[in-house]
Enzyme design. Structure first.
Site, PDB file in Angstrom:
ATOM      1  N   CYS A  11       0.869  -1.165   0.000  1.00 27.83           N
ATOM      2  CA  CYS A  11       0.000   0.000   0.000  1.00 27.83           C
ATOM      3  C   CYS A  11       0.916   1.228   0.000  1.00 27.83           C
ATOM      4  O   CYS A  11       2.131   1.093   0.071  1.00 27.83           O
ATOM      5  CB  CYS A  11      -0.907  -0.017   1.226  1.00 27.83           C
ATOM      6  SG  CYS A  11      -2.357   1.020   1.021  1.00 27.83           S
ATOM      7  N   CYS A  83      -4.431  -1.066  -2.589  1.00 24.65           N
ATOM      8  CA  CYS A  83      -5.053   0.224  -2.862  1.00 24.65           C
ATOM      9  C   CYS A  83      -4.704   0.648  -4.281  1.00 24.65           C
ATOM     10  O   CYS A  83      -3.715   0.200  -4.850  1.00 24.65           O
ATOM     11  CB  CYS A  83      -4.609   1.283  -1.851  1.00 24.65           C
ATOM     12  SG  CYS A  83      -2.867   1.707  -1.897  1.00 24.65           S
ATOM     13  N   CYS A  90       3.296   0.651  -7.889  1.00 25.59           N
ATOM     14  CA  CYS A  90       4.015  -0.627  -7.866  1.00 25.59           C
ATOM     15  C   CYS A  90       3.335  -1.624  -8.794  1.00 25.59           C
ATOM     16  O   CYS A  90       2.837  -2.653  -8.341  1.00 25.59           O
ATOM     17  CB  CYS A  90       4.008  -1.214  -6.453  1.00 25.59           C
ATOM     18  SG  CYS A  90       5.290  -0.627  -5.408  1.00 25.59           S
TER      19      CYS A  90
END
Length: 140
Positions: A11, A83, A90
């Protein structure tokens, strides 16, 4: 016995959603999974996340916020951004065999009193719990 599957939850801040997912998978199937979490930047674990996880009997108070850089280059059975921001930041970590995109609302984004904030953390926690249970079931 087979080797445990390596899972990395990611996240943005590694402060709530990824920490809760890590805690759940470790508590519920740590014998089958080697589980970690990280963020695109490190902050601290949110006290609301610690509180709502404690309600499930899962202690994440010893968790620390970490950046994903420490895990780049390691082999992962699953990289799971939790998220939308992490999905964008990423999209791929070298060494990840598969990427599963789980998108949950940021419980820290809600304003209001403590009870309103905790209610939002509980709601997101319960959504994450359902996804973690599904991951465990699929890996049986």
């Amino acid at each position: 016995m087979t080797d445990r599957q390596r899972v990395l939850f990611v996240c943005v801040h590694n402060s709530a959603r990824s920490q809760m997912a890590e805690g759940m998978l470790q508590a519920w199937a740590g014998d089958r999974f080697e589980v970690y979490s990280a963020g695109t930047e490190a902050t601290s674990v949110r006290p609301e996340a610690i509180a709502v996880m404690s309600e499930l009997g899962i202690d994440i108070s010893g968790h620390t916020s970490k950046t994903v850089e420490r895990y780049v280059g390691q082999v992962w059975d699953a990289l799971i951004p939790v998220c939308e921001e992490a999905c964008e930041a990423c999209p791929y970590v070298p060494g990840a065999r598969r990427v599963e995109r789980w998108e949950f609302d940021d419980p820290g984004a809600i304003s209001g009193d403590d009870q309103s904030r905790l209610a939002e953390f509980r709601r997101v926690r319960d959504e994450i719990a359902a996804a973690v249970r599904d991951l465990i079931a699929r890996s049986s």
